[in-house]
Design an enzyme around this catalytic site. Structure first.
Site, mmCIF file in Angstrom:
data_model
loop_
_atom_site.group_PDB
_atom_site.id
_atom_site.type_symbol
_atom_site.label_atom_id
_atom_site.label_comp_id
_atom_site.label_asym_id
_atom_site.label_seq_id
_atom_site.Cartn_x
_atom_site.Cartn_y
_atom_site.Cartn_z
ATOM 1 N N TYR A 155 -12.079 -3.160 -3.067
ATOM 2 C CA TYR A 155 -12.625 -3.308 -1.713
ATOM 3 C C TYR A 155 -14.151 -3.238 -1.712
ATOM 4 O O TYR A 155 -14.745 -2.830 -0.709
ATOM 5 C CB TYR A 155 -12.047 -2.224 -0.802
ATOM 6 C CG TYR A 155 -10.631 -2.506 -0.333
ATOM 7 C CD1 TYR A 155 -10.327 -3.668 0.397
ATOM 8 C CD2 TYR A 155 -9.582 -1.609 -0.578
ATOM 9 C CE1 TYR A 155 -9.030 -3.926 0.848
ATOM 10 C CE2 TYR A 155 -8.283 -1.867 -0.124
ATOM 11 C CZ TYR A 155 -8.033 -3.026 0.589
ATOM 12 O OH TYR A 155 -6.747 -3.283 1.045
ATOM 13 N N ASN A 213 -1.746 -0.065 7.346
ATOM 14 C CA ASN A 213 -1.211 -1.401 7.626
ATOM 15 C C ASN A 213 -0.378 -2.007 6.497
ATOM 16 O O ASN A 213 -0.219 -3.220 6.401
ATOM 17 C CB ASN A 213 -2.312 -2.346 8.131
ATOM 18 C CG ASN A 213 -3.412 -2.567 7.110
ATOM 19 O OD1 ASN A 213 -3.359 -2.045 5.997
ATOM 20 N ND2 ASN A 213 -4.401 -3.360 7.483
ATOM 21 N N ARG A 269 3.010 -6.823 9.132
ATOM 22 C CA ARG A 269 2.331 -5.762 9.890
ATOM 23 C C ARG A 269 2.859 -5.701 11.326
ATOM 24 O O ARG A 269 2.985 -4.613 11.905
ATOM 25 C CB ARG A 269 0.816 -5.979 9.865
ATOM 26 C CG ARG A 269 0.194 -5.698 8.492
ATOM 27 C CD ARG A 269 -1.250 -6.147 8.444
ATOM 28 N NE ARG A 269 -1.899 -5.837 7.169
ATOM 29 C CZ ARG A 269 -3.016 -6.415 6.751
ATOM 30 N NH1 ARG A 269 -3.619 -7.335 7.498
ATOM 31 N NH2 ARG A 269 -3.550 -6.090 5.586
ATOM 32 N N PHE A 314 -15.566 3.062 7.467
ATOM 33 C CA PHE A 314 -14.199 3.454 7.112
ATOM 34 C C PHE A 314 -13.918 3.360 5.606
ATOM 35 O O PHE A 314 -12.809 3.673 5.172
ATOM 36 C CB PHE A 314 -13.170 2.612 7.886
ATOM 37 C CG PHE A 314 -13.292 1.116 7.672
ATOM 38 C CD1 PHE A 314 -12.731 0.496 6.565
ATOM 39 C CD2 PHE A 314 -13.965 0.323 8.593
ATOM 40 C CE1 PHE A 314 -12.838 -0.879 6.363
ATOM 41 C CE2 PHE A 314 -14.083 -1.058 8.408
ATOM 42 C CZ PHE A 314 -13.517 -1.654 7.278
ATOM 43 N N ARG A 341 -1.191 -14.608 3.977
ATOM 44 C CA ARG A 341 -1.939 -13.921 5.045
ATOM 45 C C ARG A 341 -1.226 -14.064 6.388
ATOM 46 O O ARG A 341 -1.198 -13.125 7.181
ATOM 47 C CB ARG A 341 -3.363 -14.483 5.144
ATOM 48 C CG ARG A 341 -4.218 -14.250 3.918
ATOM 49 C CD ARG A 341 -4.909 -12.923 3.905
ATOM 50 N NE ARG A 341 -5.921 -12.809 4.938
ATOM 51 C CZ ARG A 341 -6.720 -11.751 5.065
ATOM 52 N NH1 ARG A 341 -6.619 -10.711 4.227
ATOM 53 N NH2 ARG A 341 -7.612 -11.692 6.030
ATOM 54 N N THR A 349 -5.213 -7.978 10.596
ATOM 55 C CA THR A 349 -5.625 -6.703 9.988
ATOM 56 C C THR A 349 -5.197 -5.506 10.839
ATOM 57 O O THR A 349 -4.671 -4.524 10.315
ATOM 58 C CB THR A 349 -7.165 -6.695 9.816
ATOM 59 O OG1 THR A 349 -7.536 -7.841 9.055
ATOM 60 C CG2 THR A 349 -7.634 -5.428 9.123
ATOM 61 N N LYS A 394 0.837 -1.198 0.000
ATOM 62 C CA LYS A 394 0.000 0.000 0.000
ATOM 63 C C LYS A 394 0.879 1.260 0.000
ATOM 64 O O LYS A 394 2.101 1.173 0.206
ATOM 65 C CB LYS A 394 -0.925 -0.053 1.220
ATOM 66 C CG LYS A 394 -1.906 -1.245 1.174
ATOM 67 C CD LYS A 394 -2.762 -1.335 2.426
ATOM 68 C CE LYS A 394 -3.746 -2.493 2.355
ATOM 69 N NZ LYS A 394 -4.562 -2.617 3.603
ATOM 70 N N HIS A 415 -1.589 -5.510 1.480
ATOM 71 C CA HIS A 415 -2.816 -6.290 1.261
ATOM 72 C C HIS A 415 -2.454 -7.688 0.795
ATOM 73 O O HIS A 415 -1.508 -7.861 0.027
ATOM 74 C CB HIS A 415 -3.678 -5.642 0.172
ATOM 75 C CG HIS A 415 -4.679 -6.598 -0.416
ATOM 76 N ND1 HIS A 415 -5.870 -6.890 0.206
ATOM 77 C CD2 HIS A 415 -4.648 -7.379 -1.532
ATOM 78 C CE1 HIS A 415 -6.528 -7.797 -0.522
ATOM 79 N NE2 HIS A 415 -5.798 -8.098 -1.582
ATOM 80 N N GLU A 458 -9.077 -10.685 -7.820
ATOM 81 C CA GLU A 458 -8.176 -9.539 -7.682
ATOM 82 C C GLU A 458 -7.081 -9.547 -8.754
ATOM 83 O O GLU A 458 -6.717 -8.490 -9.278
ATOM 84 C CB GLU A 458 -7.573 -9.543 -6.276
ATOM 85 C CG GLU A 458 -8.633 -9.234 -5.212
ATOM 86 C CD GLU A 458 -8.175 -9.487 -3.780
ATOM 87 O OE1 GLU A 458 -6.994 -9.832 -3.571
ATOM 88 O OE2 GLU A 458 -9.006 -9.348 -2.860
HETATM 89 P P1 GTP Z 1 -6.470 -6.294 3.205
HETATM 90 O O1 GTP Z 1 -5.406 -7.306 3.000
HETATM 91 O O2 GTP Z 1 -6.057 -4.885 2.950
HETATM 92 O O3 GTP Z 1 -7.742 -6.678 2.470
HETATM 93 O O4 GTP Z 1 -6.773 -6.339 4.789
HETATM 94 P P2 GTP Z 1 -7.500 -7.490 5.612
HETATM 95 O O5 GTP Z 1 -7.993 -8.562 4.693
HETATM 96 O O6 GTP Z 1 -6.596 -7.868 6.716
HETATM 97 O O7 GTP Z 1 -8.745 -6.709 6.232
HETATM 98 P P3 GTP Z 1 -10.139 -6.328 5.516
HETATM 99 O O8 GTP Z 1 -10.214 -6.895 4.143
HETATM 100 O O9 GTP Z 1 -11.217 -6.644 6.489
HETATM 101 O O10 GTP Z 1 -10.018 -4.747 5.442
HETATM 102 C C1 GTP Z 1 -9.379 -4.134 4.335
HETATM 103 C C2 GTP Z 1 -8.613 -2.936 4.820
HETATM 104 O O11 GTP Z 1 -9.525 -1.972 5.321
HETATM 105 C C3 GTP Z 1 -7.662 -3.190 5.990
HETATM 106 O O12 GTP Z 1 -6.414 -3.688 5.595
HETATM 107 C C4 GTP Z 1 -7.541 -1.810 6.577
HETATM 108 O O13 GTP Z 1 -6.612 -1.017 5.839
HETATM 109 C C5 GTP Z 1 -8.937 -1.266 6.391
HETATM 110 N N1 GTP Z 1 -9.745 -1.502 7.587
HETATM 111 C C6 GTP Z 1 -10.312 -2.651 7.989
HETATM 112 N N2 GTP Z 1 -10.969 -2.490 9.135
HETATM 113 C C7 GTP Z 1 -10.807 -1.191 9.464
HETATM 114 C C8 GTP Z 1 -11.256 -0.379 10.553
HETATM 115 O O14 GTP Z 1 -11.941 -0.847 11.465
HETATM 116 N N3 GTP Z 1 -10.882 0.932 10.534
HETATM 117 C C9 GTP Z 1 -10.121 1.459 9.529
HETATM 118 N N4 GTP Z 1 -9.791 2.753 9.574
HETATM 119 N N5 GTP Z 1 -9.682 0.734 8.503
HETATM 120 C C10 GTP Z 1 -10.032 -0.556 8.471
HETATM 121 MG MG MG Z 2 -9.092 -8.148 2.972
#
Ligand code: GTP
Ligand code: MG
Length: 148
Positions: A49, A112, A102, A57, A85, A91, A9, A115, A126
């Protein structure tokens, strides 16, 4: 062979973590099949997303992803989706184990760093979204030294 979409990112790019992240996947034994640095159009970030579009968010997430260039990658190898992962960590970086990307390089969920696809089906969606031109076919000659 299984593939995952991994994306550094904008914060990871700006903080100079590209080499470190590529190194971890490469050293694990995974093969890099797609790689590019790119500025992201808003509609692409929203599509990527889309499952989170109802979350509060979501607007901040899209702004974050389009705030600077990302490094888009396709990594290939046995179990790369789930293992990727694990290598990335939880996350919320405060919950990520040290030793994960992370857990070593991030503090806040909205910064973070990286992805990773969450399932083989998501990875296929994707990869088609981010690499419509296709990925690079090549044979990893080290395979017999990585796989039994
Ligand atoms: P990705 O690999 O980026 O998809 O992350 P993930 O699979 O671990 O988490 P998820 O797909 O649920 O969320 C996608 C992204 O949204 C996260 O990586 C964060 O950057 C953001 N995100 C998720 N939950 C929150 C939250 O509660 N607050 C905020 N500000 N951002 C969030
Ligand atoms: Mg995700």
């Amino acid at each position: 062979m299984e593939q995952s979409y991994i994306m550094i990112k904008p914060d990871g790019v700006q903080r100079g973590l590209v080499g470190e992240i590529i190194k971890r996947f490469e050293q694990r034994g995974y093969a890099l099949k797609g790689l590019k640095i790119m500025n992201v159009q808003r509609h692409l970030a929203e599509k990527h997303y889309e499952d989170l579009s109802s979350k509060p968010f979501f607007p901040a997430l899209v702004d974050y992803i389009i705030s600077g260039p990302v490094v888009a990658m396709v990594w290939e190898g046995k179990g790369v989706v789930a293992t990727g992962r694990k290598m990335i960590g939880a996350t919320n970086p405060l919950a990520s184990e040290p030793g994960t990307i992370r857990g070593d390089f991030a503090i806040e969920v909205g910064r973070n760093v990286i992805h990773g696809s969450d399932s083989v089906e998501s990875a296929q969606r994707e990869i088609a979204l981010w690499f419509p031109e296709g990925v690079t076919e090549w044979t990893q000659v080290a395979k017999p030294w990585i796989y039994e």
